[in-house]
Scaffold this motif. Structure first.
Motif, PDB file in Angstrom:
ATOM      1  N   ASP A 104       0.667  -1.484  -0.050  1.00 36.70           N
ATOM      2  CA  ASP A 104       0.019   0.004   0.019  1.00 36.70           C
ATOM      3  C   ASP A 104       1.010   1.303   0.060  1.00 36.70           C
ATOM      4  N   LEU A 105       1.936   1.297   0.667  1.00 29.96           N
ATOM      5  CA  LEU A 105       2.758   2.564   0.949  1.00 29.96           C
ATOM      6  C   LEU A 105       3.313   2.609  -0.560  1.00 29.96           C
ATOM      7  N   ALA A 106       3.865   1.800  -1.267  1.00 36.46           N
ATOM      8  CA  ALA A 106       4.373   2.029  -2.721  1.00 36.46           C
ATOM      9  C   ALA A 106       3.463   2.611  -3.553  1.00 36.46           C
ATOM     10  N   PHE A 107       2.383   1.734  -3.669  1.00 34.87           N
ATOM     11  CA  PHE A 107       1.387   2.242  -4.542  1.00 34.87           C
ATOM     12  C   PHE A 107       0.681   3.753  -4.336  1.00 34.87           C
ATOM     13  N   ASP A 108       0.462   3.839  -3.202  1.00 36.45           N
ATOM     14  CA  ASP A 108       0.229   5.164  -2.735  1.00 36.45           C
ATOM     15  C   ASP A 108       0.986   6.214  -3.035  1.00 36.45           C
ATOM     16  N   LEU A 109       2.170   6.079  -3.032  1.00 39.89           N
ATOM     17  CA  LEU A 109       3.236   7.052  -3.415  1.00 39.89           C
ATOM     18  C   LEU A 109       3.136   7.402  -4.776  1.00 39.89           C
ATOM     19  N   VAL A 110       3.018   6.166  -5.529  1.00 40.29           N
ATOM     20  CA  VAL A 110       2.905   6.438  -6.957  1.00 40.29           C
ATOM     21  C   VAL A 110       1.464   7.100  -7.517  1.00 40.29           C
ATOM     22  N   GLY A 111       0.617   6.446  -6.791  1.00 37.48           N
ATOM     23  CA  GLY A 111      -0.769   7.217  -7.062  1.00 37.48           C
ATOM     24  C   GLY A 111      -0.971   8.628  -6.911  1.00 37.48           C
ATOM     25  N   ARG A 112      -0.439   9.133  -5.723  1.00 38.05           N
ATOM     26  CA  ARG A 112      -0.559  10.404  -4.989  1.00 38.05           C
ATOM     27  C   ARG A 112       0.478  11.480  -5.657  1.00 38.05           C
ATOM     28  N   ARG A 165       0.092  10.958   7.634  1.00 43.68           N
ATOM     29  CA  ARG A 165       0.781  12.457   7.973  1.00 43.68           C
ATOM     30  C   ARG A 165       1.476  13.071   6.829  1.00 43.68           C
ATOM     31  N   THR A 166       1.830  12.223   5.965  1.00 43.87           N
ATOM     32  CA  THR A 166       2.850  12.987   4.891  1.00 43.87           C
ATOM     33  C   THR A 166       2.028  12.774   3.562  1.00 43.87           C
ATOM     34  N   ARG A 167       0.765  12.803   3.413  1.00 50.16           N
ATOM     35  CA  ARG A 167      -0.199  12.730   2.332  1.00 50.16           C
ATOM     36  C   ARG A 167      -0.019  13.843   1.375  1.00 50.16           C
ATOM     37  N   HIS A 168       0.413  14.898   2.034  1.00 50.21           N
ATOM     38  CA  HIS A 168       0.398  16.191   1.122  1.00 50.21           C
ATOM     39  C   HIS A 168       1.647  16.666   0.919  1.00 50.21           C
ATOM     40  N   ASP A 169       2.730  15.988   1.327  1.00 52.60           N
ATOM     41  CA  ASP A 169       4.283  16.390   1.034  1.00 52.60           C
ATOM     42  C   ASP A 169       5.123  15.142   0.793  1.00 52.60           C
ATOM     43  N   VAL A 170       5.313  15.013  -0.621  1.00 50.55           N
ATOM     44  CA  VAL A 170       6.260  13.948  -1.006  1.00 50.55           C
ATOM     45  C   VAL A 170       7.450  13.924  -0.529  1.00 50.55           C
ATOM     46  N   ALA A 171       8.017  15.271  -0.324  1.00 50.42           N
ATOM     47  CA  ALA A 171       9.460  15.017   0.312  1.00 50.42           C
ATOM     48  C   ALA A 171       9.501  14.486   1.713  1.00 50.42           C
ATOM     49  N   ALA A 172       8.512  14.874   2.394  1.00 58.35           N
ATOM     50  CA  ALA A 172       8.366  14.262   3.808  1.00 58.35           C
ATOM     51  C   ALA A 172       8.090  12.770   3.673  1.00 58.35           C
ATOM     52  N   ARG A 173       7.098  12.195   2.656  1.00 57.32           N
ATOM     53  CA  ARG A 173       6.864  11.116   2.489  1.00 57.32           C
ATOM     54  C   ARG A 173       8.020  10.142   2.389  1.00 57.32           C
ATOM     55  N   LEU A 174       9.061  10.619   1.217  1.00 55.48           N
ATOM     56  CA  LEU A 174      10.291   9.970   1.167  1.00 55.48           C
ATOM     57  C   LEU A 174      11.245   9.914   2.010  1.00 55.48           C
TER      58      LEU A 174
END
Length: 282
Positions: A104-112, A165-174
């Motif tokens: 889920d984490l990987a594909f959420d990153l892609v889709g988002r 928590r990082t759903r709006h910030d890709v840098a924070a997610r990475l």
């Protein structure tokens, strides 16, 4: 960050829709099949990246199965050290849950966030998602060989928290998910592999060792694309790569970085020793 989206590509099925399907599917092995299909379709050029409006339709959380029962980390039973079969099964179940959540984490990153990056971003993270699906499948098969199943034991429910928590910030997610959470697996897995070997479970040890080497690549993908975002951020704000990462981790990760670290594996993944040691909690 932006990518050029051609009129022809918009006629293709949406990558975002494929990622949403993976997150919202209600059966574990169906999720694995959907992840593999998404990876095949992307590699075959059958999916379009989409745009920001598409990405906004990504769900805030995946579908959570009835089993395993999800508990706060502090309520989780303590795992043993692979000295008997029951402890080994519980440990394998814990690893399977981590890999299941990682799909889920990987594909959420892609889709988002894919619309913000070049197509190579999708190449890397689709590969990661397909790997995670494979990891879960082989661990789930190992559980069945022990006459167990995924869902027999409780699992901690905090793995999605960092993504939310990082759903709006890709840098924070990475910065947090691959470069902190997945990097922690590089620290602890080699000793776990040895414990399984010492207790005669060579088959599980080989599975975990394979996952360990794949995870070096996954953490490396996180470091690579964080550097991409950090370079853009530096051009805009003048904040260095390391300072940017440390600030994001302090803001979005509540657990603290705990040594000892596997510096060799982390270096292979492109992580800065000085950077993560600066945030370490004794």
């Amino acid at each position: 960050m932006s990518s050029t989206i051609s009129e022809k590509s918009l006629q293709k099925p949406s990558l975002v829709a494929a990622c949403k399907e993976i997150l919202l599917v209600s059966d574990a092995m169906t999720k694995v099949k959907c992840a593999r299909k998404c990876a095949r379709d992307w590699r075959a050029g059958k999916l379009s990246i989409g745009n920001a409006a598409d990405a906004q339709s990504m769900p805030d959380q995946p579908y959570f199965l009835d089993k395993p029962i999800l508990l706060p980390p502090q309520q989780m039973p303590k795992l043993g050290r692979a000295g008997n079969e029951k402890n080994r099964i519980a440990m394998i179940h814990s690893f399977a849950h981590i890999e299941y959540a990682a799909i889920d984490l990987a594909f959420d990153l892609v889709g988002r966030f894919a619309h913000l990056f070049p197509p190579e971003f999708v190449d890397d993270w689709i590969m990661v998602g397909a790997d995670e699906a494979m990891h879960f499948a082989i661990l789930e098969r190992r559980l069945r060989q022990y006459e167990s199943f995924y869902g027999e034991y409780p699992a901690h429910g905090s793995l999605w928290d960092a993504a939310y928590r990082t759903r709006h910030d890709v840098a924070a997610r990475l910065a947090v998910v691959p470069m902190v959470l997945e990097a922690r697996g590089l620290d602890v897995t080699p000793a776990t592999v040895k414990r399984f070997e010492q207790n005669g479970d060579v088959k599980t040890a080989k599975i975990l060792n394979r996952i360990y080497h794949d995870e070096i690549r996954h953490v490396g993908a996180g470091a690579k694309w964080f550097a991409f975002t950090a370079n853009l951020h530096f051009n805009q704000c003048g904040e260095s790569h390391d300072e940017y990462w440390k600030r994001l981790v302090k803001t979005y990760f509540k657990g603290g970085l705990k040594p000892p670290f596997n510096d060799s594996a982390r270096q292979k993944a492109g992580l800065s020793r000085e950077c993560y040691h600066a945030l370490a909690k004794a």
